[in-house]
Design a protein around this motif. Structure first.
Motif, PDB file in Angstrom:
ATOM      1  N   TYR A   1     -28.569  23.695  10.924  1.00 27.68           N
ATOM      2  CA  TYR A   1     -29.130  24.535  11.979  1.00 27.68           C
ATOM      3  C   TYR A   1     -28.549  24.095  13.312  1.00 27.68           C
ATOM      4  O   TYR A   1     -28.336  22.911  13.546  1.00 27.68           O
ATOM      5  CB  TYR A   1     -30.657  24.426  12.018  1.00 27.68           C
TER       6      TYR A   1
ATOM      7  N   LYS B   1     -29.089  23.473  17.094  1.00 27.89           N
ATOM      8  CA  LYS B   1     -30.202  23.213  18.024  1.00 27.89           C
ATOM      9  C   LYS B   1     -30.060  24.116  19.242  1.00 27.89           C
ATOM     10  O   LYS B   1     -28.968  24.221  19.805  1.00 27.89           O
ATOM     11  CB  LYS B   1     -30.195  21.740  18.469  1.00 27.89           C
ATOM     12  N   LYS B   2     -31.160  24.732  19.638  1.00 35.63           N
ATOM     13  CA  LYS B   2     -31.164  25.631  20.810  1.00 35.63           C
ATOM     14  C   LYS B   2     -31.856  24.954  21.964  1.00 35.63           C
ATOM     15  O   LYS B   2     -32.778  24.212  21.790  1.00 35.63           O
ATOM     16  CB  LYS B   2     -31.849  26.951  20.460  1.00 35.63           C
TER      17      LYS B   2
END
Length: 195
Positions: free
Chosen positions: A192, A194-195
């Motif tokens: 994933y 990271k935002k």
């Protein structure tokens, strides 16, 4: 081995050890052959009978260290033909105890006291060991070129070791042995962002 051979080996070892002792205190460029032989209690003739140049002396020291590192890597499987990492007893891995026991040496070799990129030399020595001695059993249908797998793992392991040394051996050798086996086994198919 004859008496002469033992004397030659003794003088060679003394010169190497003296150079190493000096390297703990100052950069290689500031060390002279005259200083080495004076402290080792030999003359320049003895030096040149064993080494062509100061650089050759350093190269031999580095090769000795790398040879011992490779010996430690081989230790847990020295009498095996097939190694199952899931079953390897991590207490048989002596590599991390070896590094911790030789902390001063490795910290110096990784410092700016030598002109050699010791980080790369460590990784290259592990890579050569893997390529020469290992044949990985890959999953059926795997499309990875074994050469690149060996290079990827060797340089990853070297970076893992170097970071542990640079961070002052915060984790125990046993913990690092367990982690290296887990890292050799882990496979991640997704990640994933990271935002």
């Amino acid at each position: 081995m004859t008496g002469i051979d033992k004397r030659v080996q003794r003088s060679k070892d003394a010169i190497k050890q003296t150079c190493l002792d000096l390297l703990f205190h100052k950069p290689f460029d500031q060390i002279t052959i005259s200083e080495i032989v004076r402290i080792a209690n030999y003359n320049r003739g003895t030096f040149y009978a064993n080494f062509e140049t100061k650089e050759d002396l350093l190269e031999e020291i580095i090769q000795d260290v790398l040879d011992e590192m490779v010996h430690q890597i081989r230790h847990p499987y020295k009498s095996d033909i097939k190694v199952n990492l899931n079953e390897m007893p991590t207490e048989d891995i002596t590599l991390f105890s070896y590094f911790k026991n030789n902390a001063k040496l490795y910290k110096m070799l990784l410092s700016d006291h030598i002109r050699v990129d010791f980080r790369y030399r460590m990784a290259k020595a592990i890579e050569e060991l893997f390529i020469m001695e290992y044949v990985y059993e890959l999953d059926e249908g795997a499309h990875v070129d074994p050469k690149w797998l060996y290079i990827f793992r060797a340089h990853g392991i070297a970076g893992f070791i170097i970071r542990w040394i640079e961070e002052g051996f915060k984790e125990s050798p046993q913990y690092m042995s367990e982690q290296i086996v887990e890292l050799m086994l882990v496979s991640t198919k997704t990640f994933y962002v990271k935002k």
